[in-house]
Design an enzyme around this catalytic site. Structure first.
Site, short mmCIF file in Angstrom:
data_model
loop_
_atom_site.label_atom_id
_atom_site.label_comp_id
_atom_site.label_asym_id
_atom_site.label_seq_id
_atom_site.Cartn_x
_atom_site.Cartn_y
_atom_site.Cartn_z
CG ASN A 12 -1.70 1.25 1.42
OD1 ASN A 12 -1.82 2.03 0.48
ND2 ASN A 12 -2.25 1.45 2.61
CE LYS A 41 0.19 3.46 4.80
NZ LYS A 41 0.09 3.61 6.23
CG HIS A 100 -5.67 1.77 5.20
ND1 HIS A 100 -5.22 2.74 6.06
CD2 HIS A 100 -4.64 0.90 5.03
CE1 HIS A 100 -3.96 2.46 6.39
NE2 HIS A 100 -3.59 1.35 5.78
CD GLU A 123 -2.88 5.52 6.75
OE1 GLU A 123 -2.87 5.60 5.50
OE2 GLU A 123 -1.92 5.04 7.40
CD GLU A 144 -3.28 -2.81 7.27
OE1 GLU A 144 -2.16 -3.03 6.82
OE2 GLU A 144 -3.92 -1.78 7.05
N GLY A 176 2.69 1.85 10.92
CA GLY A 176 3.66 2.94 10.85
C GLY A 176 4.40 3.19 12.16
CB SER A 183 5.47 -2.27 12.03
OG SER A 183 5.06 -0.95 12.35
#
Ligand code: PEP
Length: 263
Positions: A13, A15, A105, A107, A175, A181, A221
């Site tokens: 991904n 992003k 996702h 985000e 996730e 991250g 990660s």
């Protein structure tokens, strides 16, 4: 549950990184690197999720050079067409030969207020257009503290799969939000525990056969140094990789995890 072989999927991904010119260079080098290393794409599938503005370039490259890398969008509209400024129809993604699309996702959930119901509608849109939705679920650090690791992702997936068409393929990505991250991945044991619970949700909503065939990815990660541990787990069938998917050698090494299983 019936024994089936699930082809592992290593998905990157990107992003909001890499423009259309950079995407061409990256996908070209990724294919060369993996082909030089004699990577068997039938054995471990590799997919990238570039920004929408890159997709036409990636499609042209992949189709023109007959590259074995798959690709998809990072999101899809719940609507097929019309007055939805800024949204992208699944029909447009399908026309660009996207195989996959990421939905839900964290985000998108966090910055765009997407609910589980919105995500179910996007799963439905993906299936209407022949795309495979990569349905992301995962708990925040607060959820983990209050409810443990499985409760929130299980509840999210149950609603999201309400939009799935029976018989159409789904990929699930577990996730944990706290792992994304952060450099702090879940342990493979914890990820396995949640992925097993998620497979039970797929069985409950879509049936045992679908559950046995559905690939469940871990994301958060992931890097070359920890992928092998995740891939040893029975219910983990690949990874959704963020930051490390932008580092060519690192991502290629993740895709080649079989070479370092046991190390
Ligand atoms: C992601 O955002 O899907 C992700 C897993 O990111 P990272 O690998 O950087 O944690």
């Amino acid at each position: 549950m019936a024994a089936v072989t699930r082809t592992p999927l290593i998905a990157g991904n990107w992003k909001m990184n890499l423009d259309h010119l950079q995407s061409i260079a990256f996908v070209q080098k990724l294919s060369w690197t993996l082909s030089d290393a004699r990577h068997d794409f039938g054995d471990v599938e590799v997919a990238v999720f570039p920004p929408f503005t890159d997709l036409r370039s990636v499609q042209t490259l992949v189709n023109g050079d007959d590259l074995p890398v798959r690709f998809g969008g990072q999101d899809v509209s719940a609507h097929d067409e019309g007055a939805y400024t800024g949204e992208i129809s699944g029909a447009f993604l399908a026309a660009l030969d996207c195989r996959y699309v990421i939905v839900g996702h964290s985000e998108r959930r966090q910055y765009h207020g997407e609910s589980d119901e919105d995500i179910a509608a996007k799963v439905s849109a993906a299936h209407r257009h022949g795309l495979v939705p990569v349905v992301c679920v995962g708990e925040t650090a607060e959820d983990l503290e209050q409810h443990g690791p499985s409760a929130v992702p299980v509840a999210q997936l149950r609603v999201a799969l309400g939009g799935a068409r029976k018989g159409s393929e789904v990929v699930v990505a577990y996730e944990p939000v706290w792992a994304i991250g952060s450099g702090q991945a879940a342990t493979s044991e914890q990820a396995q525990q949640v992925c097993q619970a998620l497979r039970a949700v797929v069985a409950e909503v879509l049936g045992d056969e679908a559950a046995a065939a559905t690939r469940i990815l871990y994301g958060g990660s992931v890097k070359a140094a920890n992928i092998a541990g995740f891939m040893r787990e029975a219910d983990i069938d690949g990874a959704l990789v963020g930051g490390a998917s932008l580092q060519l050698e690192e991502f290629a090494s993740i895709a080649r995890y079989q070479k370092h299983v046991g190390t």
